[in-house]
Motif scaffolding. Structure first.
Motif, mmCIF file in Angstrom:
data_model
loop_
_atom_site.group_PDB
_atom_site.id
_atom_site.type_symbol
_atom_site.label_atom_id
_atom_site.label_comp_id
_atom_site.label_asym_id
_atom_site.label_seq_id
_atom_site.Cartn_x
_atom_site.Cartn_y
_atom_site.Cartn_z
ATOM 1 N N MET A 1 -47.943 -39.156 -5.518
ATOM 2 C CA MET A 1 -47.675 -37.911 -4.827
ATOM 3 C C MET A 1 -48.989 -37.237 -4.417
ATOM 4 O O MET A 1 -49.099 -36.752 -3.307
ATOM 5 C CB MET A 1 -46.841 -37.002 -5.727
ATOM 6 N N HIS A 2 -49.964 -37.197 -5.313
ATOM 7 C CA HIS A 2 -51.254 -36.572 -5.027
ATOM 8 C C HIS A 2 -51.919 -37.250 -3.826
ATOM 9 O O HIS A 2 -52.394 -36.578 -2.903
ATOM 10 C CB HIS A 2 -52.142 -36.644 -6.275
ATOM 11 N N ARG A 3 -51.933 -38.585 -3.831
ATOM 12 C CA ARG A 3 -52.546 -39.330 -2.718
ATOM 13 C C ARG A 3 -51.786 -39.114 -1.413
ATOM 14 O O ARG A 3 -52.395 -38.995 -0.346
ATOM 15 C CB ARG A 3 -52.617 -40.808 -3.062
ATOM 16 N N LEU A 59 -42.549 -33.124 -1.688
ATOM 17 C CA LEU A 59 -42.021 -32.574 -2.943
ATOM 18 C C LEU A 59 -40.500 -32.676 -3.067
ATOM 19 O O LEU A 59 -39.991 -32.841 -4.177
ATOM 20 C CB LEU A 59 -42.431 -31.104 -3.081
ATOM 21 N N ARG A 60 -39.779 -32.543 -1.960
ATOM 22 C CA ARG A 60 -38.306 -32.483 -2.017
ATOM 23 C C ARG A 60 -37.688 -33.674 -2.743
ATOM 24 O O ARG A 60 -36.821 -33.477 -3.601
ATOM 25 C CB ARG A 60 -37.714 -32.342 -0.621
ATOM 26 N N PRO A 61 -38.089 -34.926 -2.480
ATOM 27 C CA PRO A 61 -37.422 -36.050 -3.163
ATOM 28 C C PRO A 61 -37.857 -36.276 -4.611
ATOM 29 O O PRO A 61 -37.284 -37.115 -5.292
ATOM 30 C CB PRO A 61 -37.789 -37.259 -2.297
ATOM 31 N N PRO A 108 -32.813 -24.505 -4.651
ATOM 32 C CA PRO A 108 -33.270 -23.257 -5.281
ATOM 33 C C PRO A 108 -33.460 -23.351 -6.787
ATOM 34 O O PRO A 108 -34.363 -22.724 -7.340
ATOM 35 C CB PRO A 108 -32.158 -22.250 -4.946
ATOM 36 N N ARG A 109 -32.655 -24.145 -7.472
ATOM 37 C CA ARG A 109 -32.754 -24.237 -8.936
ATOM 38 C C ARG A 109 -34.062 -24.874 -9.381
ATOM 39 O O ARG A 109 -34.439 -24.762 -10.544
ATOM 40 C CB ARG A 109 -31.567 -24.985 -9.535
ATOM 41 N N ARG A 110 -34.783 -25.507 -8.469
ATOM 42 C CA ARG A 110 -36.062 -26.143 -8.815
ATOM 43 C C ARG A 110 -37.251 -25.221 -8.554
ATOM 44 O O ARG A 110 -38.389 -25.602 -8.806
ATOM 45 C CB ARG A 110 -36.236 -27.432 -8.004
#
Length: 189
Positions: A1-3, A59-61, A108-110
């Motif tokens: 994710m960072h990369r 971020l979503r997945p 929203p819960r995240r």
């Protein structure tokens, strides 16, 4: 994710309007005011929506929760809209959270939002450059804690008593003895 975020945001990182770092609470994506907001505003520039979209699409997945934090410099603000930097920082964080939800269909819960005013600086407020770095919205990718065992809370006993001792106050009923799991913590009274 960072990369993946580094690759997608390479232009913004090179222009110093986005910074990525690993902090004590997780991956921190810093959106600097200069690239995203007019001074004293809570609405991101229309031109910054593409950068926000790049962030959300990564971020979503993922399964991670996200905390959006608003930060300011230490220059006091007092406008008709904001009485202090607390209000501005909190409004920026909640506005960004609402944008994630309404524009990008993020769950929203995240999400959580918090405002820290000038109290969590990343640079000195002694220079204009430092104050510019402190005026930001941080998107924190929180680590998953699914693998951590749950802690069981059990009632605590009065000082000097234990489940196996004689109850010290005869006018009060004795607490029930319970077996305490090895990983249990006493509850607050």
């Amino acid at each position: 994710m960072h990369r993946e975020l580094q690759a997608r945001l390479s232009n913004q990182i090179a222009q110093h309007v986005v910074a990525l770092r690993v902090g004590r609470e997780g991956l921190v994506i810093s959106l600097r005011e200069a690239g995203f907001y007019d001074s004293g505003s809570t609405t991101p520039h229309p031109g910054s929506i593409g950068s926000i979209d790049s962030i959300v699409s990564v971020l979503r997945p993922t399964p991670y929760d996200i905390r959006i934090e608003g930060h300011t410099d230490n220059v006091p603000i007092h406008t008709g809209e904001f009485a202090s930097n607390w209000e501005l920082s909190t409004a920026r964080a909640t506005h960004m959270a609402r944008l994630f939800i309404e524009h990008f269909q993020f769950e929203p819960r995240r999400l959580a939002a918090a405002g820290y005013a000038e109290y969590h600086p990343v640079s000195s407020n002694e220079s204009a450059e430092g104050r510019g770095q402190n005026r930001r919205v941080d998107i924190i990718v929180l680590p998953s804690i699914d693998g951590i065992p749950q802690i069981t809370l059990v009632p605590s006993f009065d000082a000097g008593s234990s489940p196996n001792s004689t109850h010290a106050n005869p006018s009060q009923p004795a607490p029930k003895a319970t077996s305490r799991p090895a990983n249990a913590l006493p509850t607050a009274r």
